[in-house]
Design an enzyme around this catalytic site. Structure first.
Site, PDB file in Angstrom:
ATOM      1  N   LYS A 147       0.824  -1.220   0.000  1.00 55.67           N
ATOM      2  CA  LYS A 147       0.000   0.000   0.000  1.00 55.67           C
ATOM      3  C   LYS A 147       0.858   1.270   0.000  1.00 55.67           C
ATOM      4  CE  LYS A 147      -1.620   1.632   4.120  1.00 55.67           C
ATOM      5  NZ  LYS A 147      -1.404   3.061   4.321  1.00 55.67           N
ATOM      6  N   ASN A 148       1.867   1.303   0.877  1.00 59.27           N
ATOM      7  CA  ASN A 148       2.643   2.538   1.013  1.00 59.27           C
ATOM      8  C   ASN A 148       3.586   2.792  -0.161  1.00 59.27           C
ATOM      9  OD1 ASN A 148       1.332   3.047   3.353  1.00 59.27           O
ATOM     10  ND2 ASN A 148       3.078   2.725   4.721  1.00 59.27           N
TER      11      ASN A 148
ATOM     12  N   CYS B 118      -4.792  12.948  13.785  1.00 62.17           N
ATOM     13  CA  CYS B 118      -4.741  11.558  13.348  1.00 62.17           C
ATOM     14  C   CYS B 118      -4.562  10.709  14.601  1.00 62.17           C
ATOM     15  CB  CYS B 118      -3.565  11.441  12.392  1.00 62.17           C
ATOM     16  SG  CYS B 118      -2.859   9.844  12.181  1.00 62.17           S
TER      17      CYS B 118
ATOM     18  N   ARG C  52       1.261  14.748  13.556  1.00 63.63           N
ATOM     19  CA  ARG C  52       1.748  14.582  12.184  1.00 63.63           C
ATOM     20  C   ARG C  52       1.722  15.861  11.340  1.00 63.63           C
ATOM     21  NH1 ARG C  52      -0.372   8.876   9.927  1.00 63.63           N
ATOM     22  NH2 ARG C  52       1.494   9.050   8.657  1.00 63.63           N
TER      23      ARG C  52
ATOM     24  N   ASP D 171       5.563   1.089  11.829  1.00 61.58           N
ATOM     25  CA  ASP D 171       4.352   0.380  11.391  1.00 61.58           C
ATOM     26  C   ASP D 171       4.285  -1.067  11.884  1.00 61.58           C
ATOM     27  OD1 ASP D 171       3.450   2.642  10.168  1.00 61.58           O
ATOM     28  OD2 ASP D 171       3.842   1.996   8.113  1.00 61.58           O
TER      29      ASP D 171
ATOM     30  N   ARG E  78      -8.220  -0.646   5.641  1.00 57.26           N
ATOM     31  CA  ARG E  78      -7.456   0.382   4.918  1.00 57.26           C
ATOM     32  C   ARG E  78      -6.157  -0.203   4.376  1.00 57.26           C
ATOM     33  NH1 ARG E  78      -5.653   4.778   8.489  1.00 57.26           N
ATOM     34  NH2 ARG E  78      -4.420   5.017   6.610  1.00 57.26           N
TER      35      ARG E  78
HETATM   36  C1  UD1 Z   1       4.783   7.147   6.131  1.00 58.39           C
HETATM   37  C2  UD1 Z   1       3.900   5.917   6.050  1.00 58.39           C
HETATM   38  C3  UD1 Z   1       3.462   5.495   7.450  1.00 58.39           C
HETATM   39  C4  UD1 Z   1       4.687   5.302   8.346  1.00 58.39           C
HETATM   40  C5  UD1 Z   1       5.585   6.540   8.319  1.00 58.39           C
HETATM   41  C6  UD1 Z   1       6.881   6.353   9.073  1.00 58.39           C
HETATM   42  C7  UD1 Z   1       2.788   6.122   3.914  1.00 58.39           C
HETATM   43  C8  UD1 Z   1       1.529   6.372   3.171  1.00 58.39           C
HETATM   44  N1  UD1 Z   1       2.739   6.216   5.243  1.00 58.39           N
HETATM   45  O1  UD1 Z   1       4.007   8.196   6.687  1.00 58.39           O
HETATM   46  O2  UD1 Z   1       2.740   4.276   7.339  1.00 58.39           O
HETATM   47  O3  UD1 Z   1       4.258   5.062   9.673  1.00 58.39           O
HETATM   48  O4  UD1 Z   1       5.921   6.862   6.957  1.00 58.39           O
HETATM   49  O5  UD1 Z   1       7.590   5.269   8.567  1.00 58.39           O
HETATM   50  O6  UD1 Z   1       3.795   5.801   3.329  1.00 58.39           O
HETATM   51  N2  UD1 Z   1       7.222  14.913  10.221  1.00 58.39           N
HETATM   52  C9  UD1 Z   1       7.356  16.250  10.513  1.00 58.39           C
HETATM   53  N3  UD1 Z   1       7.042  17.167   9.553  1.00 58.39           N
HETATM   54  C10 UD1 Z   1       6.611  16.784   8.306  1.00 58.39           C
HETATM   55  C11 UD1 Z   1       6.486  15.406   8.010  1.00 58.39           C
HETATM   56  C12 UD1 Z   1       6.810  14.492   8.996  1.00 58.39           C
HETATM   57  O7  UD1 Z   1       7.756  16.625  11.622  1.00 58.39           O
HETATM   58  O8  UD1 Z   1       6.355  17.656   7.480  1.00 58.39           O
HETATM   59  C13 UD1 Z   1       7.571  13.903  11.252  1.00 58.39           C
HETATM   60  C14 UD1 Z   1       6.400  13.018  11.647  1.00 58.39           C
HETATM   61  O9  UD1 Z   1       5.585  13.609  12.618  1.00 58.39           O
HETATM   62  C15 UD1 Z   1       7.126  11.797  12.153  1.00 58.39           C
HETATM   63  C16 UD1 Z   1       8.346  11.705  11.225  1.00 58.39           C
HETATM   64  O10 UD1 Z   1       8.504  13.016  10.698  1.00 58.39           O
HETATM   65  O11 UD1 Z   1       7.586  11.998  13.456  1.00 58.39           O
HETATM   66  C17 UD1 Z   1       8.229  10.719  10.120  1.00 58.39           C
HETATM   67  O12 UD1 Z   1       7.010  10.892   9.414  1.00 58.39           O
HETATM   68  P1  UD1 Z   1       6.910  10.594   7.856  1.00 58.39           P
HETATM   69  O13 UD1 Z   1       8.060   9.733   7.447  1.00 58.39           O
HETATM   70  O14 UD1 Z   1       6.702  11.846   7.124  1.00 58.39           O
HETATM   71  O15 UD1 Z   1       5.572   9.731   7.788  1.00 58.39           O
HETATM   72  P2  UD1 Z   1       4.510   9.705   6.620  1.00 58.39           P
HETATM   73  O16 UD1 Z   1       5.173   9.947   5.304  1.00 58.39           O
HETATM   74  O17 UD1 Z   1       3.354  10.550   7.005  1.00 58.39           O
END
Ligand code: UD1
Length: 417
Positions: A22-23, A116, A121, A304, A396
């Site tokens: 999915k991801n 969320c 996030r 995850d 999901r």
């Molecule tokens: C993706 C995955 C999710 C997984 C996560 C971490 C998908 C669709 N989802 O989510 O299943 O749990 O990676 O492996 O692929 N952060 C910030 N600012 C930002 C963006 C992120 O501070 O603008 C922080 C987040 O709060 C978190 C960390 O960075 O602490 C990592 O998040 P991120 O890798 O961005 O997760 P997602 O891409 O949302």
């Protein structure tokens, strides 16, 4: 509302096929928007998140057809550059269309994802990256408005590793004018797979699989076709299902290198593995040993799989510490596991899990995707009946999980009510 009813205590046996990731699929669906034409994605599971992304692409003007595990996406006539709240609030990965919309139309309007179940996030890293390419960002009425006359290659250093922000940055860089360098990029297999797809679309990307990417923007990209990679989180969840029920099973069609951090921790907990080509056979431990984990970006232990590993530790012979560094609030499953007689105490983002001899069945509630998987695992091992409500969370991200588990010999039913 549907529920799962599980009669715990049954051993599993046989083998299970892992579906497409999915991801990996969601960001690839988003980057099909970068070019006009018909793309084809194979090995795509029937999941609610994928239906939701298909819906979003249709709103943008794409034609999306799903047949025989393949998605056909025709982006020739897209004209709408908005991701509305109604979709983004249900599926955070919708933020992945921000970069592609900006690159294709020079503007994008994407709802802010909002809260969320696994934490706040933020999306600041995504927005800072878009600004580096020359986009103007405004936040108004809960929406991100991004606009750029011309997107120019940039040097982007991510102060924190982010999967989604790396994906958005790459998707702008591939057609921005000039060269982009991304430092401290995420290196998850899902990113590597998105890069493979973009290269098939005609993108020029160096440094695949590393945290330093060099990307030369090209004038035009074209549609592409690709087989989607297997879901490492689904594979890990089934390996943990075997370990918690002390069963020997084979997990088929997965990439063992993507699961190294989990395999290492499970070996410490006493499981043994035989890896042959794309199959992993697990020989479980009779006595589960306590093992500490802390989550990290890939290749570290994935957040995850934190909830599912914690479920295994509830039956370990001793105490373990489970720390989530990525999503510190991602512990909603703990309160539910306590209802099954687990012994867990929380201190900030650290769960101290004292193994118990036996979990016992109870009524519990799924709160998010991976937390639901943890409850299913605990229910499979618990004595008696476990009823899990709100299982729409699990739909999901897991394709027919109850059918796959039933095939392995579990007593699990989906019921209405
Ligand atoms: C993706 C995955 C999710 C997984 C996560 C971490 C998908 C669709 N989802 O989510 O299943 O749990 O990676 O492996 O692929 N952060 C910030 N600012 C930002 C963006 C992120 O501070 O603008 C922080 C987040 O709060 C978190 C960390 O960075 O602490 C990592 O998040 P991120 O890798 O961005 O997760 P997602 O891409 O949302």
């Amino acid at each position: 509302m549907e529920k799962f009813v599980i009669e715990g205590g049954k051993k599993l046996s046989g083998s299970v096929e892992i579906s497409g990731a999915k991801n990996a699929i969601l960001p690839i669906m988003a980057v099909t928007l970068l070019a006009k034409g018909k793309s084809a994605l194979r090995n795509v599971p029937k999941l609610n998140d994928i239906k939701m992304m298909s819906h979003l692409l249709r709103i943008i003007g794409a034609r999306v057809d799903y047949e025989d595990k393949s998605l056909a996406i025709d982006t020739s006539y897209c004209s709408f550059y908005e991701a509305p709240y109604e979709i983004v609030s249900k599926m955070r990965a919708s933020i992945n269309v921000l970069g592609p919309l900006l690159a294709r139309f020079g503007k994008a309007k994407v709802s802010l994802p909002g809260g969320c179940a696994i934490g706040t996030r933020p999306v600041d890293l995504h927005l800072k990256a878009m600004e580096k390419f020359g986009a103007k960002i405004n936040i108004k009425n809960g929406y991100i408005y991004a606009e750029a006359k011309e997107l120019k290659g940039a040097k982007i250093y991510f102060e924190k590793v982010s999967v989604g922000a790396t994906e958005n940055a790459i998707s702008v860089a591939v057609s921005a004018k000039g060269e982009t360098e991304i430092f401290n990029a995420a290196v998850e297999p899902e990113i590597t797979s998105m890069i493979d797809f973009l290269v098939k679309m005609g993108a020029q990307i160096e440094g695949k699989g590393t945290s330093h990417l060099k990307i030369k923007g090209v004038q035009e990209l074209h549609s592409a076709e690709m087989e989607m990679i297997p879901d490492r989180i689904e594979a890990g969840t089934f390996l943990l299902a075997a370990a918690i029920t002390k069963s020997e099973i084979t997990v088929k069609n997965c990439v063992s290198e993507h699961l190294q951090s989990l395999i290492e921790k499970m070996e410490k907990a006493g499981s043994r593995f035989r890896i042959e080509n794309k199959n992993i056979k697990i020989f479980p431990a009779e006595r589960i040993k306590p093992v500490d984990i802390f989550t990290e970006p890939y290749p570290g232990f994935p957040t995850d799989l934190q909830a599912q590993f914690l479920a295994l530790m509830t039956l370990a012979d001793g105490e373990s510490k489970i720390t989530d560094e990525i999503f510190p609030d991602r512990f909603m499953h703990v309160a539910e596991l306590l209802r099954l007689d687990a012994n867990i105490t929380m201190n900030k983002n650290v769960a101290s899990v004292k193994g118990v001899k036996q979990l016992s069945g109870a009524e519990v509630m799924a709160t998010d995707l991976r937390a639901s998987a943890a409850l299913v695992l605990a229910g499979l091992a618990a004595k008696g009946k476990t009823v899990i409500s709100r299982i729409y969370h699990i739909d999901r991200g897991y394709e027919k999980i109850e059918e796959k588990l039933k095939q392995l010999g579990a007593d699990i039913k989906r019921v209405q009510g």
